[in-house]
Scaffold this motif. Structure first.
Motif, short mmCIF file in Angstrom:
data_model
loop_
_atom_site.label_atom_id
_atom_site.label_comp_id
_atom_site.label_asym_id
_atom_site.label_seq_id
_atom_site.Cartn_x
_atom_site.Cartn_y
_atom_site.Cartn_z
N VAL A 96 3.91 1.58 2.60
CA VAL A 96 5.10 2.59 2.34
C VAL A 96 4.60 4.27 2.70
CG1 VAL A 96 6.74 3.51 0.41
CG2 VAL A 96 6.34 1.08 0.85
N LEU A 97 5.20 4.85 3.35
CA LEU A 97 4.83 6.07 3.63
C LEU A 97 6.08 6.98 3.01
CD1 LEU A 97 3.95 5.52 7.49
CD2 LEU A 97 2.46 5.16 5.67
N ASN A 98 5.33 7.79 2.13
CA ASN A 98 6.54 8.84 1.42
C ASN A 98 6.12 10.38 1.73
OD1 ASN A 98 8.20 9.87 -0.35
ND2 ASN A 98 7.28 9.01 -2.14
N PRO A 99 7.11 10.89 2.06
CA PRO A 99 6.83 12.27 2.44
C PRO A 99 7.00 13.20 1.22
CG PRO A 99 9.10 11.82 3.25
CD PRO A 99 8.20 10.47 2.76
N ARG A 100 7.63 12.58 0.25
CA ARG A 100 7.96 13.46 -1.16
C ARG A 100 6.47 13.47 -1.80
NH1 ARG A 100 12.36 14.89 -4.64
NH2 ARG A 100 13.76 13.74 -3.50
N ARG A 101 5.93 14.59 -2.15
CA ARG A 101 4.59 14.61 -2.75
C ARG A 101 5.12 14.71 -4.27
NH1 ARG A 101 3.32 19.55 -2.25
NH2 ARG A 101 5.05 20.08 -1.01
N SER A 102 4.44 13.97 -5.00
CA SER A 102 4.65 13.88 -6.68
C SER A 102 4.09 15.23 -7.06
CB SER A 102 3.98 12.59 -7.05
OG SER A 102 2.81 12.54 -6.97
N SER A 103 3.08 15.74 -6.55
CA SER A 103 2.46 16.84 -7.37
C SER A 103 2.83 18.02 -6.80
CB SER A 103 0.85 16.88 -7.31
OG SER A 103 0.53 17.96 -7.86
N ALA A 104 3.77 18.94 -7.46
CA ALA A 104 4.19 20.15 -6.83
C ALA A 104 3.15 21.23 -7.12
CB ALA A 104 5.55 20.50 -7.60
N THR A 105 2.14 20.88 -7.79
CA THR A 105 0.89 21.82 -8.21
C THR A 105 0.12 22.20 -7.01
OG1 THR A 105 -0.33 20.02 -9.16
CG2 THR A 105 1.16 21.43 -10.79
N SER A 106 0.38 21.21 -6.21
CA SER A 106 -0.86 21.38 -4.85
C SER A 106 0.02 21.27 -3.78
CB SER A 106 -1.97 20.16 -4.82
OG SER A 106 -1.22 18.97 -4.75
N GLU A 128 0.82 -1.13 0.08
CA GLU A 128 -0.09 0.03 0.13
C GLU A 128 0.94 1.37 0.00
OE1 GLU A 128 -3.77 -0.09 2.58
OE2 GLU A 128 -2.27 -1.50 3.63
N TYR A 129 0.43 2.27 -0.43
CA TYR A 129 1.48 3.48 -0.65
C TYR A 129 0.56 4.67 -0.42
CZ TYR A 129 3.89 7.16 -3.07
OH TYR A 129 4.79 8.06 -3.55
N PHE A 130 1.10 5.22 0.54
CA PHE A 130 0.63 6.57 1.19
C PHE A 130 1.77 7.70 0.93
CE2 PHE A 130 -1.40 3.02 3.26
CZ PHE A 130 -2.70 3.45 3.55
N GLU A 131 1.16 8.63 0.23
CA GLU A 131 2.10 9.87 0.01
C GLU A 131 1.47 11.23 0.66
OE1 GLU A 131 2.38 12.18 -3.81
OE2 GLU A 131 3.21 10.47 -4.10
N ALA A 132 2.24 11.94 1.27
CA ALA A 132 1.88 13.24 1.82
C ALA A 132 0.84 13.88 0.93
CB ALA A 132 3.12 13.91 2.49
#
Length: 157
Positions: free
Chosen positions: A45-55, A2-6
């Motif tokens: 997996v907890l990822n603090p890096r957001r893939s969307s810099a637009t939000s 499972e994937y969780f991104e900030a």
């Protein structure tokens, strides 16, 4: 996996979680590579890096998300990538805090990371039992081993 991104919230109770701690600003997106390495593992997996810099989210919200999720993770994977101009001070702070708490951690430092020796020496004093890895692949393997061993049987906090 499972994937969780900030800023998505992970709540303990299902799969054990691994937090991807380390450089974001001025660093390659090593988190995407690490997340893929967990593949079919029964892990969140907890990822603090957001893939969307637009939000973008406010800095205080990002820091609070990282703090909560670092404490919810069963294992924290620290990776200090090679960087020309970034020593990643927040990641160093988080490493010190979780090394001191006794959190199950897997630590990797690229051989060309600017403060590699500092990390190695500090951890040899604070957590001499830890092996410091020099590739992302080995670091992910160490985090996976902690999860499998059951040393990280639940959320840290």
């Amino acid at each position: 996996m499972e994937y969780f991104e900030a800023p998505a919230e992970y709540h303990p109770g299902g799969r054990p979680a691994v937090f991807l701690a380390g450089g974001i600003t001025g660093c390659p997106d090593w988190q995407a590579t690490a997340a893929r390495m967990f593949g079919d593992d029964e892990v969140a997996v907890l990822n603090p890096r957001r893939s969307s810099a637009t939000s973008p989210i406010p800095v205080a919200d990002q820091i609070a998300w990282e703090y909560r999720h670092l404490h919810r993770a069963a294992v924290v994977l620290f990776w200090f990538p090679r960087s020309v101009d970034s020593v990643q001070p927040i990641a160093l702070y988080e490493l010190g805090m979780h090394a001191g708490r006794g959190t199950p951690i897997a630590v990797g430092v690229d051989r060309n990371y600017l403060r590699r020796r500092d990390v190695e020496i500090q951890l040899s004093l604070a957590r001499p039992e830890l092996t410091i890895h020099h590739t992302l692949s080995d670091s992910v393997g160490a985090a996976r081993a902690l999860l499998v061993q059951g040393d990280a049987g639940g959320a840290a906090g």
